[in-house]
Write a protein that holds these residues in place. Sequence first.
Motif, PDB file in Angstrom:
ATOM      1  N   LEU A  25       0.825  -1.210   0.000  1.00  0.00           N
ATOM      2  CA  LEU A  25       0.000   0.000   0.000  1.00  0.00           C
ATOM      3  C   LEU A  25       0.857   1.257   0.000  1.00  0.00           C
ATOM      4  CD1 LEU A  25      -2.919   1.084   0.177  1.00  0.00           C
ATOM      5  CD2 LEU A  25      -2.676   1.056   2.649  1.00  0.00           C
ATOM      6  N   ALA A  26       1.987   1.210   0.716  1.00  0.00           N
ATOM      7  CA  ALA A  26       2.869   2.374   0.809  1.00  0.00           C
ATOM      8  C   ALA A  26       3.781   2.529  -0.395  1.00  0.00           C
ATOM      9  CB  ALA A  26       3.710   2.276   2.079  1.00  0.00           C
ATOM     10  N   GLY A  27       3.744   1.554  -1.313  1.00  0.00           N
ATOM     11  CA  GLY A  27       4.609   1.636  -2.481  1.00  0.00           C
ATOM     12  C   GLY A  27       6.026   1.165  -2.219  1.00  0.00           C
ATOM     13  N   GLU A  28       6.273   0.582  -1.034  1.00  0.00           N
ATOM     14  CA  GLU A  28       7.606   0.063  -0.734  1.00  0.00           C
ATOM     15  C   GLU A  28       7.916  -1.174  -1.562  1.00  0.00           C
ATOM     16  OE1 GLU A  28       8.305  -0.397   3.480  1.00  0.00           O
ATOM     17  OE2 GLU A  28       6.939   1.253   3.926  1.00  0.00           O
ATOM     18  N   LEU A  29       6.877  -1.881  -1.983  1.00  0.00           N
ATOM     19  CA  LEU A  29       7.017  -3.007  -2.903  1.00  0.00           C
ATOM     20  C   LEU A  29       6.272  -2.622  -4.174  1.00  0.00           C
ATOM     21  CD1 LEU A  29       6.385  -5.976  -0.446  1.00  0.00           C
ATOM     22  CD2 LEU A  29       8.575  -5.187  -1.338  1.00  0.00           C
ATOM     23  N   ALA A  30       7.001  -2.236  -5.191  1.00  0.00           N
ATOM     24  CA  ALA A  30       6.390  -1.703  -6.406  1.00  0.00           C
ATOM     25  C   ALA A  30       5.714  -2.794  -7.219  1.00  0.00           C
ATOM     26  CB  ALA A  30       7.463  -1.012  -7.253  1.00  0.00           C
ATOM     27  N   GLY A  31       4.759  -2.385  -8.043  1.00  0.00           N
ATOM     28  CA  GLY A  31       4.093  -3.306  -8.936  1.00  0.00           C
ATOM     29  C   GLY A  31       5.090  -4.021  -9.818  1.00  0.00           C
ATOM     30  N   GLY A  32       4.972  -5.355  -9.880  1.00  0.00           N
ATOM     31  CA  GLY A  32       5.887  -6.154 -10.670  1.00  0.00           C
ATOM     32  C   GLY A  32       7.113  -6.619  -9.914  1.00  0.00           C
ATOM     33  N   ALA A  33       7.350  -6.089  -8.717  1.00  0.00           N
ATOM     34  CA  ALA A  33       8.523  -6.474  -7.934  1.00  0.00           C
ATOM     35  C   ALA A  33       8.425  -7.949  -7.524  1.00  0.00           C
ATOM     36  CB  ALA A  33       8.639  -5.595  -6.691  1.00  0.00           C
ATOM     37  N   ARG A  34       9.528  -8.664  -7.678  1.00  0.00           N
ATOM     38  CA  ARG A  34       9.556 -10.076  -7.311  1.00  0.00           C
ATOM     39  C   ARG A  34       9.787 -10.225  -5.815  1.00  0.00           C
ATOM     40  NH1 ARG A  34      12.771 -14.557  -6.620  1.00  0.00           N
ATOM     41  NH2 ARG A  34      11.990 -16.485  -7.600  1.00  0.00           N
ATOM     42  N   ILE A  35       9.033 -11.144  -5.201  1.00  0.00           N
ATOM     43  CA  ILE A  35       9.141 -11.395  -3.769  1.00  0.00           C
ATOM     44  C   ILE A  35       9.444 -12.870  -3.568  1.00  0.00           C
ATOM     45  CG2 ILE A  35       7.939 -11.338  -1.555  1.00  0.00           C
ATOM     46  CD1 ILE A  35       6.223  -9.131  -2.616  1.00  0.00           C
ATOM     47  N   ALA A  36      10.486 -13.166  -2.818  1.00  0.00           N
ATOM     48  CA  ALA A  36      10.862 -14.545  -2.518  1.00  0.00           C
ATOM     49  C   ALA A  36      10.772 -14.796  -1.028  1.00  0.00           C
ATOM     50  CB  ALA A  36      12.278 -14.831  -3.016  1.00  0.00           C
ATOM     51  N   GLU A  37      10.512 -16.056  -0.656  1.00  0.00           N
ATOM     52  CA  GLU A  37      10.344 -16.413   0.748  1.00  0.00           C
ATOM     53  C   GLU A  37      11.554 -16.033   1.592  1.00  0.00           C
ATOM     54  OE1 GLU A  37       9.423 -20.489   1.380  1.00  0.00           O
ATOM     55  OE2 GLU A  37       7.695 -20.488   0.019  1.00  0.00           O
ATOM     56  N   VAL A  38      12.758 -16.366   1.102  1.00  0.00           N
ATOM     57  CA  VAL A  38      13.971 -16.128   1.885  1.00  0.00           C
ATOM     58  C   VAL A  38      14.143 -14.642   2.174  1.00  0.00           C
ATOM     59  CG1 VAL A  38      16.477 -16.294   1.908  1.00  0.00           C
ATOM     60  CG2 VAL A  38      15.112 -18.184   0.989  1.00  0.00           C
ATOM     61  N   ALA A  39      13.952 -13.816   1.143  1.00  0.00           N
ATOM     62  CA  ALA A  39      14.132 -12.376   1.313  1.00  0.00           C
ATOM     63  C   ALA A  39      13.120 -11.809   2.299  1.00  0.00           C
ATOM     64  CB  ALA A  39      14.014 -11.671  -0.030  1.00  0.00           C
ATOM     65  N   VAL A  40      11.866 -12.243   2.198  1.00  0.00           N
ATOM     66  CA  VAL A  40      10.821 -11.748   3.105  1.00  0.00           C
ATOM     67  C   VAL A  40      11.091 -12.228   4.520  1.00  0.00           C
ATOM     68  CG1 VAL A  40       8.361 -11.842   3.660  1.00  0.00           C
ATOM     69  CG2 VAL A  40       9.091 -11.587   1.288  1.00  0.00           C
ATOM     70  N   SER A  41      11.518 -13.470   4.665  1.00  0.00           N
ATOM     71  CA  SER A  41      11.829 -14.019   5.984  1.00  0.00           C
ATOM     72  C   SER A  41      12.913 -13.193   6.669  1.00  0.00           C
ATOM     73  CB  SER A  41      12.278 -15.477   5.841  1.00  0.00           C
ATOM     74  OG  SER A  41      12.631 -16.015   7.095  1.00  0.00           O
ATOM     75  N   GLU A  42      13.959 -12.848   5.923  1.00  0.00           N
ATOM     76  CA  GLU A  42      15.041 -12.050   6.491  1.00  0.00           C
ATOM     77  C   GLU A  42      14.577 -10.627   6.794  1.00  0.00           C
ATOM     78  OE1 GLU A  42      18.136 -12.302   3.625  1.00  0.00           O
ATOM     79  OE2 GLU A  42      18.711 -14.369   4.160  1.00  0.00           O
ATOM     80  N   LEU A  43      13.765 -10.072   5.909  1.00  0.00           N
ATOM     81  CA  LEU A  43      13.285  -8.702   6.086  1.00  0.00           C
ATOM     82  C   LEU A  43      12.406  -8.555   7.320  1.00  0.00           C
ATOM     83  CD1 LEU A  43      12.957  -5.793   4.930  1.00  0.00           C
ATOM     84  CD2 LEU A  43      10.974  -6.665   3.675  1.00  0.00           C
ATOM     85  N   LEU A  44      11.513  -9.522   7.535  1.00  0.00           N
ATOM     86  CA  LEU A  44      10.547  -9.426   8.625  1.00  0.00           C
ATOM     87  C   LEU A  44      11.015 -10.104   9.909  1.00  0.00           C
ATOM     88  CD1 LEU A  44       7.213 -10.061   6.676  1.00  0.00           C
ATOM     89  CD2 LEU A  44       8.421  -7.914   7.069  1.00  0.00           C
ATOM     90  N   GLY A  45      12.086 -10.868   9.817  1.00  0.00           N
ATOM     91  CA  GLY A  45      12.597 -11.523  11.009  1.00  0.00           C
ATOM     92  C   GLY A  45      11.740 -12.667  11.504  1.00  0.00           C
ATOM     93  N   VAL A  46      11.077 -13.387  10.578  1.00  0.00           N
ATOM     94  CA  VAL A  46      10.283 -14.560  10.936  1.00  0.00           C
ATOM     95  C   VAL A  46      10.733 -15.726  10.066  1.00  0.00           C
ATOM     96  CG1 VAL A  46       8.296 -13.205  11.672  1.00  0.00           C
ATOM     97  CG2 VAL A  46       8.453 -13.953   9.304  1.00  0.00           C
TER      98      VAL A  46
END
Length: 248
Positions: A25-46
């Motif tokens: 919603l904030a535009g921190e993840l732009a349209g078309g941006a690729r998201i992978a489990e490992v990267a999100v896990s590291e980013l969010l600390g879960v």
Amino acid sequence: MSGEAVEASSSQAVKAQLRLREMILAGELAGGARIAEVAVSELLGVSRTPVRSALMRLEQEGLLEGLPNGGYAVRTFSERDVADAIELRGTLEGLSARLAAERGAPPVVLREARACLRRIDELLRDPALDDAAFSRYVAFNEEFHRLLSEMSGSALIAKQMERVINLPFASPSGFVVVQANSPAARDMLLIAQDQHGQVLDAIENREGSRAEALMREHSRIAQRNLREALHGAQSHPLPGVQLIRRRA
């Protein structure tokens, strides 16, 4: 896995969903941006398990799309797309509520809906919700809206509702929340809960027009909340199906 471990994992998945929705919603993840489990896990600390669950749910809600080679990409959609999706859900839920009132909702489903609201009431007795309590609120809210759809007895409407809630931010559980642990957020949820109770009263009293109007208003409040989040309003948004907040 023990019950406590399952609940903890579910809470982590909800937290991941909330944070990812907020970033989109904030535009921190732009349209078309690729998201992978490992990267999100590291980013969010879960761990990857709740992240995987969160990504799957966001795909179901229409915010992400699966990529052929694995991973997900942020779907491209406009503010008008989001507004139209919420409006469409409000229209269908209003129709479902009106038909339930006019046709007579099954008593067993009404009892289940009342029980669901009592569980939410118990959560809202505390002055603020912690992460685990908010996770349960999200689940109970989703269950209430599912039961509401079931009350009309229309398989056709239920099928269309399944399609609509896969549109961006149209799901009743598509929360984008900040300060969910604050007393102010809890107070806003209390008012939203009162709306749920009024809808059930209207259905039980066979007040079709009133039931429909209440659900349409429910979605319009969500529209206003979303606009305030998109345009950076400083005031607290009004309560509704979507409670939008900013993280400190």
